[in-house]
Design an enzyme around this catalytic site. Structure first.
Site, PDB file in Angstrom:
ATOM      1  N   ALA A 101      -2.281   6.242 -20.279  1.00 56.24           N
ATOM      2  CA  ALA A 101      -1.025   6.256 -21.035  1.00 56.24           C
ATOM      3  C   ALA A 101       0.056   5.421 -20.315  1.00 56.24           C
ATOM      4  O   ALA A 101       0.127   5.428 -19.086  1.00 56.24           O
ATOM      5  CB  ALA A 101      -0.544   7.692 -21.204  1.00 56.24           C
ATOM      6  N   ASP A 161      -4.705   3.195 -12.461  1.00 56.48           N
ATOM      7  CA  ASP A 161      -3.317   2.858 -12.124  1.00 56.48           C
ATOM      8  C   ASP A 161      -2.470   4.120 -12.065  1.00 56.48           C
ATOM      9  O   ASP A 161      -1.279   4.106 -12.369  1.00 56.48           O
ATOM     10  CB  ASP A 161      -2.755   1.868 -13.156  1.00 56.48           C
ATOM     11  CG  ASP A 161      -1.403   1.285 -12.753  1.00 56.48           C
ATOM     12  OD1 ASP A 161      -1.178   1.106 -11.536  1.00 56.48           O
ATOM     13  OD2 ASP A 161      -0.565   1.031 -13.641  1.00 56.48           O
ATOM     14  N   LYS A 213      -0.840   3.335  -4.147  1.00 55.84           N
ATOM     15  CA  LYS A 213       0.577   3.529  -3.874  1.00 55.84           C
ATOM     16  C   LYS A 213       0.787   3.697  -2.367  1.00 55.84           C
ATOM     17  O   LYS A 213       0.123   4.507  -1.722  1.00 55.84           O
ATOM     18  CB  LYS A 213       1.114   4.749  -4.619  1.00 55.84           C
ATOM     19  CG  LYS A 213       0.656   4.859  -6.080  1.00 55.84           C
ATOM     20  CD  LYS A 213       0.929   3.601  -6.893  1.00 55.84           C
ATOM     21  CE  LYS A 213       0.384   3.758  -8.307  1.00 55.84           C
ATOM     22  NZ  LYS A 213       0.500   2.536  -9.122  1.00 55.84           N
TER      23      LYS A 213
END
Length: 360
Positions: free
Chosen positions: A219, A276, A306
């Site tokens: 999403a 991601d 990250k």
């Protein structure tokens, strides 16, 4: 016979994201502990380097084993002092023109720092016209074989210009400064689409026609949309909703689940897995290892890792060590469209290069 490049130089410019410049400098110093590195405060993310190893030597080593944070390099063969706004003084001299190979395509790549009376395209056009008239090399802006690099820096003492000629492959990126630009698509769903587009280009990821792709944390669906543009059949996994424009696409199957819940259901096999998600680095790495058995032989994966502002290298090393248990090939690059993260390209069945686990 190809014309020789100018005499090899030991002075060159390196580029990186300003927030990761310290790590890029560490990569330079790891490759050449005797290198003199000067930050250019008027040009954030740019360093001037005088190295013991030649530019060609370093470029060859980094072609085989690319750095993570150093995004772009270019040689300095000439330095000029310019009057403000002058294009005439930027004409290439005979030595530089003689070194350009007429059989190879070329591009002029200009970066300006602090100079407002010039535009990069003006310099590019002026020098390209000179090369075409004097040498006859074909101009190819997007994918050149050789590059004339021009960096113009406005400093308190005046305007400096550095010029260098190199093969495009030596520069680590075909884009000036490693800055990849993509035209915004009216159908674009999210900025993150640029990250995947850049990763596909930088890592030269082969996509199987009609291949099965798994998009974890999909999403609102930007990466799924890009995969469809490349002809992939997409399984999108996310408890959140996808953009309504994707709901009518029969090539996208949305599972409204977390990645962990989807894994527990026993998914099938995929040619490509993407991730991601905004997860802690080691946790995201463990998740990718858990999904690795669901890749086809020689399957590939792309993920963003990250990196917290503190302990970036520690998190990177820990994550790469975890991933290495399932993926023999792990490449990492801080791409132009990354923020506080790096993009990883993972592949099964091929030994990893040494830098993939050393990370300086």
């Amino acid at each position: 016979m190809s014309n020789p490049l100018p005499p090899d130089t030991h002075t060159w410019l390196g580029s990186a994201d300003p927030d990761f410049l310290d790590l890029a400098i560490r990569e330079i110093e790891a490759a050449d502990p005797e290198a003199a590195v000067q930050r250019l405060k008027e040009a954030p993310g740019l360093v001037w380097v005088c190295s013991q190893r030649s530019f060609a030597d370093l470029a060859e080593a980094w072609q085989a084993d690319p750095p993570i944070f150093l995004r772009h390099i270019c040689p300095i063969h000439q330095e000029r002092r310019l009057a403000e706004g002058s294009l005439v003084e930027l004409r290439l001299d005979g030595e530089m023109l003689a070194a350009i190979d007429p059989a190879l395509s070329f591009s002029v790549q200009t970066r300006l720092f602090g100079e407002r009376n010039l535009k990069p395209f003006q310099v590019n056009e002026t020098l390209a016209e000179q090369v075409i008239a004097a040498v006859g090399s074909p101009l190819e802006v997007k994918d050149p074989q050789q590059v004339i690099s021009v960096v113009i820096l406005a400093q308190p003492m005046g305007i400096r210009a550095w010029l260098g000629l190199s093969l495009a492959a030596q520069n680590l990126s075909n884009w000036a400064g490693g800055i990849h630009r993509f035209r915004r698509d009216p159908e674009q769903i999210s900025r993150s689409e640029f990250k995947l587009l850049e990763a596909i280009q930088v890592f030269q990821i082969p996509l199987v026609p009609g291949g099965q792709a798994l998009d974890l944390g999909a999403a609102p669906g930007g990466w799924s949309r890009i995969l469809r543009l490349y002809g992939q059949q997409v399984t999108a996994v996310d408890p959140g909703d996808l953009d309504e424009r994707l709901s009518q696409d029969p090539g996208i199957r949305h599972h409204c689940l977390s990645a962990q819940a989807y894994l527990a259901r026993g998914p099938g096999r995929f040619h490509l897995i993407l991730n991601d998600m905004r997860m802690d680095g080691p946790a995201s790495a463990h998740l990718m290892v858990a999904f690795a058995p669901h890749l086809e032989p020689q399957g590939r994966a792309v993920m963003t890792l990250k990196l917290p502002h503190q302990h970036r290298l520690r998190v990177l090393r820990q994550s790469l060590e975890i991933l290495g248990s399932a993926f023999p090939l792990v490449r990492a690059r801080h791409l132009f469209h990354n923020r506080s993260e790096v993009t990883l390209y993972l592949q099964q069945g091929i030994p990893a290069p040494q830098s993939a686990v050393s990370t300086t």
